[in-house]
Write an enzyme that holds these catalytic residues in place. Sequence first.
Site, PDB file in Angstrom:
ATOM      1  N   ASN A  13       0.874  -1.163  -0.066  1.00 19.47           N
ATOM      2  CA  ASN A  13       0.029   0.046  -0.046  1.00 19.47           C
ATOM      3  C   ASN A  13       0.876   1.500   0.003  1.00 19.47           C
ATOM      4  O   ASN A  13       1.511   1.525   1.004  1.00 19.47           O
ATOM      5  CB  ASN A  13      -0.786  -0.211   1.386  1.00 19.47           C
ATOM      6  CG  ASN A  13      -1.681   1.380   1.360  1.00 19.47           C
ATOM      7  OD1 ASN A  13      -1.870   1.968   0.405  1.00 19.47           O
ATOM      8  ND2 ASN A  13      -2.183   1.396   2.520  1.00 19.47           N
ATOM      9  N   TRP A  14       1.054   1.711  -1.308  1.00 17.56           N
ATOM     10  CA  TRP A  14       1.906   2.896  -1.134  1.00 17.56           C
ATOM     11  C   TRP A  14       1.481   4.300  -0.741  1.00 17.56           C
ATOM     12  O   TRP A  14       2.491   5.155  -0.623  1.00 17.56           O
ATOM     13  CB  TRP A  14       2.460   3.097  -2.872  1.00 17.56           C
ATOM     14  CG  TRP A  14       3.174   2.215  -3.266  1.00 17.56           C
ATOM     15  CD1 TRP A  14       3.680   0.908  -2.892  1.00 17.56           C
ATOM     16  CD2 TRP A  14       3.777   2.278  -4.732  1.00 17.56           C
ATOM     17  NE1 TRP A  14       4.291   0.114  -3.891  1.00 17.56           N
ATOM     18  CE2 TRP A  14       4.248   0.958  -4.924  1.00 17.56           C
ATOM     19  CE3 TRP A  14       3.896   2.887  -5.615  1.00 17.56           C
ATOM     20  CZ2 TRP A  14       5.374   0.608  -6.012  1.00 17.56           C
ATOM     21  CZ3 TRP A  14       4.588   2.810  -6.654  1.00 17.56           C
ATOM     22  CH2 TRP A  14       5.345   1.602  -7.005  1.00 17.56           C
ATOM     23  N   LYS A  15       0.331   4.291  -0.656  1.00 19.51           N
ATOM     24  CA  LYS A  15      -0.627   5.526   0.064  1.00 19.51           C
ATOM     25  C   LYS A  15      -0.034   6.621  -0.656  1.00 19.51           C
ATOM     26  O   LYS A  15       0.018   6.533  -1.789  1.00 19.51           O
ATOM     27  CB  LYS A  15       0.156   5.710   1.635  1.00 19.51           C
ATOM     28  CG  LYS A  15       0.029   4.234   2.388  1.00 19.51           C
ATOM     29  CD  LYS A  15       0.113   4.672   3.781  1.00 19.51           C
ATOM     30  CE  LYS A  15       0.070   3.345   4.630  1.00 19.51           C
ATOM     31  NZ  LYS A  15      -0.024   3.287   6.102  1.00 19.51           N
ATOM     32  N   HIS A  98      -9.666   1.527   4.422  1.00 23.52           N
ATOM     33  CA  HIS A  98      -8.273   1.768   5.265  1.00 23.52           C
ATOM     34  C   HIS A  98      -8.650   2.770   6.307  1.00 23.52           C
ATOM     35  O   HIS A  98      -9.134   3.845   6.111  1.00 23.52           O
ATOM     36  CB  HIS A  98      -7.264   2.107   4.040  1.00 23.52           C
ATOM     37  CG  HIS A  98      -5.957   2.164   4.873  1.00 23.52           C
ATOM     38  ND1 HIS A  98      -5.540   3.281   5.374  1.00 23.52           N
ATOM     39  CD2 HIS A  98      -4.872   1.367   4.770  1.00 23.52           C
ATOM     40  CE1 HIS A  98      -4.188   3.067   6.126  1.00 23.52           C
ATOM     41  NE2 HIS A  98      -3.904   1.779   5.684  1.00 23.52           N
ATOM     42  N   GLU A 100      -6.726   5.081   7.258  1.00 24.07           N
ATOM     43  CA  GLU A 100      -6.501   6.229   7.043  1.00 24.07           C
ATOM     44  C   GLU A 100      -7.719   6.998   6.176  1.00 24.07           C
ATOM     45  O   GLU A 100      -7.962   8.293   6.543  1.00 24.07           O
ATOM     46  CB  GLU A 100      -5.435   6.643   6.401  1.00 24.07           C
ATOM     47  CG  GLU A 100      -4.086   6.366   7.096  1.00 24.07           C
ATOM     48  CD  GLU A 100      -2.860   5.778   6.379  1.00 24.07           C
ATOM     49  OE1 GLU A 100      -2.668   5.861   5.144  1.00 24.07           O
ATOM     50  OE2 GLU A 100      -1.911   5.405   7.172  1.00 24.07           O
ATOM     51  N   GLU A 170      -5.969  -4.738  10.489  1.00 24.63           N
ATOM     52  CA  GLU A 170      -4.940  -3.576  10.426  1.00 24.63           C
ATOM     53  C   GLU A 170      -5.228  -3.146  11.920  1.00 24.63           C
ATOM     54  O   GLU A 170      -6.175  -1.916  12.068  1.00 24.63           O
ATOM     55  CB  GLU A 170      -4.868  -2.665   9.273  1.00 24.63           C
ATOM     56  CG  GLU A 170      -4.556  -3.352   8.056  1.00 24.63           C
ATOM     57  CD  GLU A 170      -3.797  -2.434   7.327  1.00 24.63           C
ATOM     58  OE1 GLU A 170      -2.729  -2.681   6.702  1.00 24.63           O
ATOM     59  OE2 GLU A 170      -4.162  -1.133   6.958  1.00 24.63           O
ATOM     60  N   GLY A 176       2.059   2.420  10.758  1.00 23.60           N
ATOM     61  CA  GLY A 176       3.003   3.384  10.541  1.00 23.60           C
ATOM     62  C   GLY A 176       3.437   4.014  11.852  1.00 23.60           C
ATOM     63  O   GLY A 176       4.287   5.000  11.749  1.00 23.60           O
ATOM     64  N   SER A 216       3.020  -1.998  10.361  1.00 23.23           N
ATOM     65  CA  SER A 216       4.219  -2.185  10.724  1.00 23.23           C
ATOM     66  C   SER A 216       4.903  -3.386  10.337  1.00 23.23           C
ATOM     67  O   SER A 216       5.962  -3.728  11.110  1.00 23.23           O
ATOM     68  CB  SER A 216       4.513  -1.534  11.951  1.00 23.23           C
ATOM     69  OG  SER A 216       4.085  -0.169  12.064  1.00 23.23           O
ATOM     70  N   GLY A 237       2.589  -1.156   4.432  1.00 22.97           N
ATOM     71  CA  GLY A 237       2.894   0.403   3.903  1.00 22.97           C
ATOM     72  C   GLY A 237       4.347   0.808   3.663  1.00 22.97           C
ATOM     73  O   GLY A 237       4.794   0.356   2.542  1.00 22.97           O
ATOM     74  N   GLY A 238       5.087   1.199   4.783  1.00 19.60           N
ATOM     75  CA  GLY A 238       6.159   1.563   4.774  1.00 19.60           C
ATOM     76  C   GLY A 238       7.260   0.670   4.066  1.00 19.60           C
ATOM     77  O   GLY A 238       8.132   1.131   3.116  1.00 19.60           O
TER      78      GLY A 238
HETATM   79  P1  PGA Z   1       2.513   0.439   7.657  1.00 18.46           P
HETATM   80  O1  PGA Z   1       1.081   0.565   7.001  1.00 18.46           O
HETATM   81  O2  PGA Z   1       3.062  -0.996   7.112  1.00 18.46           O
HETATM   82  O3  PGA Z   1       3.420   1.490   7.319  1.00 18.46           O
HETATM   83  O4  PGA Z   1       2.456   0.201   9.180  1.00 18.46           O
HETATM   84  C1  PGA Z   1       0.307  -0.500   6.739  1.00 18.46           C
HETATM   85  C2  PGA Z   1      -0.864  -0.048   6.011  1.00 18.46           C
HETATM   86  O5  PGA Z   1      -1.442   1.123   6.388  1.00 18.46           O
HETATM   87  O6  PGA Z   1      -1.569  -0.529   5.094  1.00 18.46           O
END
Ligand code: PGA
Length: 255
Positions: A13-15, A98, A100, A170, A176, A216, A237-238
């Site tokens: 998930n590149w966001k 998601h 966010e 999640e 994050g 994470s 994500g990251g």
């Molecule tokens: P993260 O994000 O791996 O940076 O914690 C995961 C996500 O939001 O899907």
Amino acid sequence: MNKALRQAIIAGNWKMNKTRPEAKALIEALVPYAEKASCGVVICVPYTNLETAIALTQGTNIKVGAENCHFEKSGAFTGEISADMLTEMGVEYVIIGHSERRQYFGETDITVNKRTKAALEAGLKVILCVGEMLEEREQGITEEIVALQTKIALMGLTKEQIANVVIAYEPVWAIGTGKTATSAQANEVCAFIRQTVAKLYDQATADAMTIQYGGSMNENNAAELLAQPDVDGGLIGGASLVAEKFAVLLEEASK
Ligand code: PGA
């Protein structure tokens, strides 16, 4: 529970990251790693990178996803993108719900359900995100929250339709933040989601569903998380923004 009944999927998930040249460089670096993977490989990228991603992954085992879509087919929704617009481009997956989107963009369980329906009707596969906030975990209501989110998101969907749904557990406090759920916590909630799906549909449907952990997950903790019986891959994500890190996750999920 039998992991052989379902596919582990590692989805990036590149966001809101990567310009087109940056996306091109990352995807070119990912392709050789993905070729060696036996798990499913998905990259969910910003809308502006979809065309680049689709072109560069032609003939590879990397599937491309978007990070959201609107629930209406078309119309006066300035700034939105419909599910049909995505499928027409060759997009195969979309992330829905998601945390966010829920936190910053007014996403509710009801709009998650509407988007999920619209995406499935358009022929997309959905990565549906559920997860509790820190205060909810501390209150001991993780299961209630996750059950509610799952049940509302899947409202009105047939068994055939949910064959195209992946659920990503999640926990919001782990996204994050560098705070990962322990492998036991991740497995417990993924197993609980599977039971919830079994009650809504049936055991075979639940056993066939890919249920990922996200929050994470990285090259250091992936082995333990992915070895859990109910954790079928991850939404990343990251660590999905660096080819060498993502490669470790693909390797671990392929074991
Ligand atoms: P993260 O994000 O791996 O940076 O914690 C995961 C996500 O939001 O899907």
